[in-house]
Design an enzyme around this catalytic site. Sequence first.
Site, PDB file in Angstrom:
ATOM      1  N   ASN A 156       0.852  -1.379   0.106  1.00 15.88           N
ATOM      2  CA  ASN A 156      -0.035  -0.098   0.130  1.00 15.88           C
ATOM      3  C   ASN A 156       0.884   1.324  -0.054  1.00 15.88           C
ATOM      4  O   ASN A 156       0.410   2.269  -0.690  1.00 15.88           O
ATOM      5  CB  ASN A 156      -0.922   0.004   1.241  1.00 15.88           C
ATOM      6  CG  ASN A 156      -0.428  -0.231   2.436  1.00 15.88           C
ATOM      7  OD1 ASN A 156       0.882  -0.759   2.606  1.00 15.88           O
ATOM      8  ND2 ASN A 156      -0.969   0.294   3.469  1.00 15.88           N
ATOM      9  N   GLU A 254       4.306  -5.390  12.485  1.00 15.18           N
ATOM     10  CA  GLU A 254       3.444  -4.093  12.133  1.00 15.18           C
ATOM     11  C   GLU A 254       2.322  -4.223  11.283  1.00 15.18           C
ATOM     12  O   GLU A 254       2.368  -4.784  10.036  1.00 15.18           O
ATOM     13  CB  GLU A 254       4.273  -2.771  11.733  1.00 15.18           C
ATOM     14  CG  GLU A 254       5.380  -2.629  12.574  1.00 15.18           C
ATOM     15  CD  GLU A 254       5.120  -2.138  13.888  1.00 15.18           C
ATOM     16  OE1 GLU A 254       4.072  -1.614  14.270  1.00 15.18           O
ATOM     17  OE2 GLU A 254       6.073  -2.258  14.633  1.00 15.18           O
ATOM     18  N   CYS A 288      -3.238   0.954   6.827  1.00 17.50           N
ATOM     19  CA  CYS A 288      -3.222   0.455   8.267  1.00 17.50           C
ATOM     20  C   CYS A 288      -4.024   1.403   9.107  1.00 17.50           C
ATOM     21  O   CYS A 288      -4.732   0.882   9.922  1.00 17.50           O
ATOM     22  CB  CYS A 288      -2.084  -0.231   8.759  1.00 17.50           C
ATOM     23  SG  CYS A 288      -0.854   1.151   8.906  1.00 17.50           S
TER      24      CYS A 288
HETATM   25  P1  NAD Z   1      -0.254  -9.494   3.440  1.00 18.31           P
HETATM   26  O1  NAD Z   1      -0.145 -10.064   4.877  1.00 18.31           O
HETATM   27  O2  NAD Z   1      -0.977 -10.257   2.347  1.00 18.31           O
HETATM   28  O3  NAD Z   1       1.130  -9.409   2.610  1.00 18.31           O
HETATM   29  C1  NAD Z   1       2.158  -8.383   3.222  1.00 18.31           C
HETATM   30  C2  NAD Z   1       3.557  -9.371   2.667  1.00 18.31           C
HETATM   31  O4  NAD Z   1       3.711 -10.609   3.152  1.00 18.31           O
HETATM   32  C3  NAD Z   1       3.866  -9.377   1.260  1.00 18.31           C
HETATM   33  O5  NAD Z   1       5.015  -9.165   0.869  1.00 18.31           O
HETATM   34  C4  NAD Z   1       3.424 -11.063   1.064  1.00 18.31           C
HETATM   35  O6  NAD Z   1       3.858 -11.439  -0.140  1.00 18.31           O
HETATM   36  C5  NAD Z   1       4.091 -11.515   2.160  1.00 18.31           C
HETATM   37  N1  NAD Z   1       3.522 -12.832   2.582  1.00 18.31           N
HETATM   38  C6  NAD Z   1       2.453 -13.231   2.273  1.00 18.31           C
HETATM   39  N2  NAD Z   1       2.067 -14.563   2.673  1.00 18.31           N
HETATM   40  C7  NAD Z   1       3.296 -14.830   3.333  1.00 18.31           C
HETATM   41  C8  NAD Z   1       3.743 -16.010   4.162  1.00 18.31           C
HETATM   42  N3  NAD Z   1       3.249 -17.092   4.589  1.00 18.31           N
HETATM   43  N4  NAD Z   1       5.167 -16.037   4.776  1.00 18.31           N
HETATM   44  C9  NAD Z   1       5.852 -14.908   4.563  1.00 18.31           C
HETATM   45  N5  NAD Z   1       5.504 -13.786   3.767  1.00 18.31           N
HETATM   46  C10 NAD Z   1       4.117 -13.775   3.439  1.00 18.31           C
HETATM   47  O7  NAD Z   1      -0.601  -7.924   3.325  1.00 18.31           O
HETATM   48  P2  NAD Z   1      -1.821  -7.191   2.438  1.00 18.31           P
HETATM   49  O8  NAD Z   1      -3.271  -7.848   3.013  1.00 18.31           O
HETATM   50  O9  NAD Z   1      -1.712  -7.406   1.355  1.00 18.31           O
HETATM   51  O10 NAD Z   1      -1.547  -5.843   2.985  1.00 18.31           O
HETATM   52  C11 NAD Z   1      -2.378  -5.077   3.856  1.00 18.31           C
HETATM   53  C12 NAD Z   1      -2.631  -5.368   5.326  1.00 18.31           C
HETATM   54  O11 NAD Z   1      -1.130  -4.787   5.778  1.00 18.31           O
HETATM   55  C13 NAD Z   1      -3.591  -4.734   6.033  1.00 18.31           C
HETATM   56  O12 NAD Z   1      -4.106  -5.307   7.061  1.00 18.31           O
HETATM   57  C14 NAD Z   1      -2.996  -3.409   6.615  1.00 18.31           C
HETATM   58  O13 NAD Z   1      -3.613  -2.936   7.660  1.00 18.31           O
HETATM   59  C15 NAD Z   1      -1.414  -3.938   7.129  1.00 18.31           C
HETATM   60  N6  NAD Z   1      -0.589  -2.822   7.005  1.00 18.31           N
HETATM   61  C16 NAD Z   1      -0.013  -2.635   8.407  1.00 18.31           C
HETATM   62  C17 NAD Z   1       0.827  -1.605   8.223  1.00 18.31           C
HETATM   63  C18 NAD Z   1       1.484  -1.149   9.804  1.00 18.31           C
HETATM   64  O14 NAD Z   1       2.505  -0.314   9.868  1.00 18.31           O
HETATM   65  N7  NAD Z   1       0.715  -1.503  10.955  1.00 18.31           N
HETATM   66  C19 NAD Z   1       1.296  -0.738   7.403  1.00 18.31           C
HETATM   67  C20 NAD Z   1       0.835  -1.169   6.068  1.00 18.31           C
HETATM   68  C21 NAD Z   1      -0.283  -2.267   5.973  1.00 18.31           C
END
Ligand code: NAD
Length: 484
Positions: A156, A254, A288
């Site tokens: 994002n 996070e 997020c």
């Molecule tokens: P996601 O968890 O699906 O993916 C995030 C990353 O994890 C990607 O690089 C993905 O390829 C990787 N990933 C996926 N499965 C994995 C596994 N089994 N093992 C290791 N890596 C893996 O995230 P998303 O849903 O695309 O992103 C949005 C989410 O992220 C929302 O829930 C949002 O709130 C959160 N977010 C949090 C913050 C924060 O700072 N707290 C910031 C931005 C987004």
Amino acid sequence: MDGAFAGPDRKWRDSIYSSGWRKLGSTIDVISPGSGEAIDRVGAATGQEAAEAAAKAAAAQPGWAALPYDDRARLFRKAAGLLEGRMQDYAGIIMAESGSGFGKAMFELSVAVRLLYEAAAMPTQSPGLVLPSQPGRISLCRRQPLGVVGVISPFNFPFYLSMRAVAPALAIGNAVVLKPDPRTSVSGGMLIASLFDDAGLPADVLHVLPGGGDVGAALCTDPHVAMIQFTGSTRTGRLIGKLAGEHLKKVSLELGGKNSLIVLDDADLDLAASNAAWGAYLHQGQICMTAGRILVQSSIIEPFTERLAKKARDLGAGEGDHAFGPLINQPQLAHADDVVRRTVDAGAKLLVGGGTNGLVYPPTVLTGVTPDMPAFREEIFGPVAVITPFADDAEAVRLANDTEYGLSAGIISKSVGRAMAVGERLHVGLLHINDQTVNDEVLNPFGGRGISGNGTSIGGPANWDEFSQWQWVTIKDSAPAYPF
Ligand code: NAD
């Protein structure tokens, strides 16, 4: 190829960044959510490249940490300067690849410039203490790099959310293996590799591996990786926490949020509506910290809702700078639409929006949302303002805390004292009095409570805690004689 991606300096074509740019036979298409078209291709790493990268990073790290502090500091100043000169170019790429608006892309890059200058200050900081000890013994403790840090980042704010971990981790003397989200491999990975490569980072100190969850999982179990810094969903965070925990790695998570913006009855209604619109609709709600619940005191809910509804309609019809962008992909759009539909089925009113146009989900307003409804409980990650009334300050606190998440909250009121009293009772890591929920200034520690994280923070003063560990050192003039 999209204009933003054209040009001879796109070294990442079909490549990963690991011991320099390396072309791989297997590739990932870069799809623009705006046009639906493939605009570029990068190499697709596997677990094997992850293992190789981690081993090479481990071998390169001691030399990097041993460089004179000013050499390391200079490199971050250089990277910051390069980024300042490339902002327009990089913004075009972020927009094409992630569906970002121009303002959001420039904001993301400008905070990354500040982040790099902050990182440049880290090698010359002195994180240690001299401790009281036995006579004749010097006792001190100092922060040392962890070794290799694995960074797994989301789509994002792809550039900033990768960089906020990569830059301080490197600045402290770690090597880094970065795995960006495969939907934003360029903005979240290749641009960062290019920048540090051009700034003169020594070979193998940074590796960037576009790839899916399997590559992230490989980092979580690799013996050369000391820490995983993950930003993404709570669902994936749980998997990563389990895997990395089993392998006894330091883990920073996070995660997601269901953040409340509380509008008290003494609020300026125009300002409150502006804050709600920004908090709910910025980057189409894919943040997020998005204001996922707008809690409004019952006595002002009608005039407030009218104002917010007008903003939603205007934004949906907007053009140019205020054009409303697409969501990242079809599953994300389907998820947002599904939560809205289930919430309407449960009795809420769809006042503005709903329906889809390609990957664009229009700015939407749901009213009459109660705590048992899906839109009150679930993270939508789409542009949906979820309005719930409350009677008094105690009920506002109860509603805001009625979630397992605990990332951000905002309170709008003319009485700072009253807003503070409400804020003191909220279980959140980020609290904004007279502002909406989406805020980050680089200098602040950023982290959530509950299922928004695992108690860690990133940013500002938290970065030393995050990316280094204590070493206790004692020094005597000669070794003592012990009783046996
Ligand atoms: P996601 O968890 O699906 O993916 C995030 C990353 O994890 C990607 O690089 C993905 O390829 C990787 N990933 C996926 N499965 C994995 C596994 N089994 N093992 C290791 N890596 C893996 O995230 P998303 O849903 O695309 O992103 C949005 C989410 O992220 C929302 O829930 C949002 O709130 C959160 N977010 C949090 C913050 C924060 O700072 N707290 C910031 C931005 C987004």
